[in-house]
Write an enzyme that holds these catalytic residues in place. Sequence first.
Site, short mmCIF file in Angstrom:
data_model
loop_
_atom_site.label_atom_id
_atom_site.label_comp_id
_atom_site.label_asym_id
_atom_site.label_seq_id
_atom_site.Cartn_x
_atom_site.Cartn_y
_atom_site.Cartn_z
N SER A 1 0.82 -1.21 0.00
CA SER A 1 0.00 0.00 0.00
C SER A 1 0.86 1.26 0.00
CB SER A 1 -0.93 -0.06 1.21
OG SER A 1 -2.09 0.63 0.92
N HIS B 1 -7.46 -5.83 -0.42
CA HIS B 1 -6.26 -5.06 -0.13
C HIS B 1 -5.58 -5.63 1.11
CE1 HIS B 1 -3.95 -1.35 -0.45
NE2 HIS B 1 -4.13 -1.13 0.84
C1 GCU Z 1 -5.35 4.77 1.76
C2 GCU Z 1 -4.75 5.56 0.62
C3 GCU Z 1 -3.92 4.67 -0.31
C4 GCU Z 1 -2.92 3.88 0.47
C5 GCU Z 1 -3.61 3.16 1.60
C6 GCU Z 1 -2.66 2.45 2.56
O1 GCU Z 1 -6.31 3.90 1.27
O2 GCU Z 1 -5.80 6.18 -0.07
O3 GCU Z 1 -3.24 5.46 -1.27
O4 GCU Z 1 -2.23 3.01 -0.37
O5 GCU Z 1 -4.34 4.05 2.40
O6 GCU Z 1 -1.49 2.77 2.62
O7 GCU Z 1 -3.15 1.62 3.31
#
Ligand code: GCU
Length: 423
Positions: free
Chosen positions: A265, A406
């Site tokens: 992420s 995710h």
């Molecule tokens: C949020 C953000 C993302 C990121 C994510 C994370 O969802 O919008 O860009 O990748 O957090 O790091 O968990």
Amino acid sequence: MVYRLLPFLALAFLAVRPCLAEDEVNYDEAKVPTFTLPDPLRFEDGAPVTNAGDWKKRRKELLGLFASEVYGKTPVGRPEAMRFVPVKRVEGFLGGKAVLEEVRILFSGKEDGPFLDLLVIKPAKAGPEGVPAFLALNFAGNHSIHPSAEITLSTSWMRPNREDEKAGLLKDNRATELARGARAARWPVEKIIDSGVALATFYYGDVDPDFDDGFENGIHALFGKPGPDEWGSIGSWAWGASRALDYLETDPAIDGKRVAVFGHSRLGKTALWAGARDERFAMVISNDSGCGGAALSRRRFGEKVARINTSFPHWFADTFLKYNDNENALPVDQHELIALIAPRLVYVASAVEDEWADPRGEFLSAKLAGPVYELLGKKGVGVEEMPGLNESVGADIRYHIRTGKHDVTDYDWEQYLKAIHSL
Ligand code: GCU
């Protein structure tokens, strides 16, 4: 009668008709705008890049653009006074299979200055050239990756997280004893060790706490407040990864030439930028990195530049704000970030339920970095279309889209282990 109803029908139609306001999130492939991507194999003046020598120069040009327009310029190299302080060594960890070490990296050499706590778990047996290693950034402290009481509980500031607070894992932005092993599902430590690979990890918030504080704390306390084209938090975390690699290079049990930088992420965005800048990383892994990571910005699918800059104003350089709802003006796009990792191994992974991170945009970036790899005698993803679910493709650029959301799963790690063993 029908006529009288018409205005209401029109209103109802407008209400259900899918039209995209600027701040609306698009998850419809048919609404992805048409765009032209910048060509990594063309200099800014339009001249073609035709050989490895040209690419060296183009690489510099692209790195400069990503620095000045996206992530911000980063101080080069390590601070002169930086030093490594051994904190702990546990032989016989994991029933004797592993050795655990903790090292504090004092960025300014001073004990009261900014630091990073590195946890290194390595196979007890290592050949003379050392074992390969994953260098992974973690979200919740080193103690969160495994329940062992041997791992020092982080005392650093942690980002608020309602679920963790409810479960008693976080109190007043500090981890509690209950937080040990809280993220263990994402970290198959034994599997990594059993396959003869070391795992080094640090808490990203050690380098720069993940909140918009006007860059007063973390590493900024040492380097001062960044200018508008200087590093944001992603740049700082990536710089921290390079400092951790400085240490790993000194460990004879680890082969410093086979270190893979890994992140999920926002930390996947960080791993890509770290690997693009620091050519000592032999491999780079982007797990579900999305916008500002592997996903093409121009697609405006899922999270967009304007949205990420609004939610997380401290992640990028202020200059990146110019591209809010103006992605076509960007001199770069994210396939060129992946190209900057060439000729080294890069793994881009997506999850099918992670639409916010735009899996197709992540795939396209991986694929479109291919020509640069080919110019350098390497191979890209080797497919034109996105592969099926849970099917890993590619050679020097690898890609998969797995089932699920995710997250970081065993499936992801199995692929990363295969990849690191191919180094
Ligand atoms: C949020 C953000 C993302 C990121 C994510 C994370 O969802 O919008 O860009 O990748 O957090 O790091 O968990």
